[in-house]
Design an enzyme around this catalytic site. Sequence first.
Site: not given
Length: 281
Positions: A73, A110, A125
Site C-alpha cells: 500500500c 494502511h 484505495d
Amino acid sequence: MWNGDALDLDAYLAHLGYEGDRSPTLETLRALHRAHVLNVRWENLDAVLRGDVPLDLGALRRKMIGNARGGYCFEHASLYAAALERLGFTFFAVLGRIRMGAPKMLPTTHAMLVVDIDGRRWLCDVGFGASPLEPIEMTAEGAEATDGVWTYRLRRGEVTPGAQGWTLYQPADEGQKDETGDGWMARHTFTLDPQYPVDFAMANHFIATSSHSPFSYRPFVQRVHPDRLHLLDNRTLITSRPGEKPEVRELEPREVPKVLSDVFGVDLTPDDAALLVTKLA
C-alpha cells in the site's frame, strides 16, 4: 509534496494502458483508479527478502513501472499520489487500521488517498491488493458501491474510542465475522487526519522491518481481476469469486516462483527466486 514533478507520467500511463483524458475530472479519476488496480502488481516480497522497502519515487519507478514487480500500500499510494499531483487533482493522504476480523486494535498501517472533486469527496484505495476497482464516494449517509462484481459499503461513525471516522466493509464470506448483522465485515477504518510522506516512511518502516509485522517475514501477493481475486498467503494459493466457495491449494516452496509469474505476473530474478524458496522451506 508527493514528487509529481519527478514522475515520468507518460511511462506510468503507458504501464497502465491508459490513453484517456488527463484533466482532473471524476471521469479521469475513475478510469485511472481502475487501470492502476488492474495493472500495477501487489506484493510484499522486498520486505520478506530484504527487510527494506524504499518509498522514494526513483525506486518506485524502477520497480513498478515497466517491470513485472509490484508493491504494497505505501508504494502504491505514493506512486498514485505522484500521478494525481502531476495531473492537478486536489487530494490528501490518510492512514487506516486493518480490521478483517482482528480480535484487537491494530496500528495505522494502511495507506490511502482522499480526492476532492467539485465539492464531492472520493476514497481511492488502490493499495489494498484486493482493492476496489473504482473510487468510492464519501457521503454523510454512507454509500454502497459496486463495479458490477465486487461490492463495498462505506460508513461514517466512531472508529476508535472518541474518534469519528470511516469504515470500509466488504461482504463476509463463510467463516468470516459478520459485524453488521446483515452480512458485512469491516475491512479497515480511518480518520481524515492528513498524512504526509514522512508519516508513510515511519509506518512503512514498521511494516517492512518489525517482527510484529506479518509482512516482514510472510509473503503476501494479490492480483484482482474484474471477476476474481488471486491471493498467495505464504504458500497457500486462494482464488475467490463473488458468491462462490474459494479454491484453495497448498504449494511446495519450489512451486512458488512459477506461480508468482504465471498467476500474479510477478517475475523474480533467479537469485531472488532461490532466496524466496529457501525462506519458504
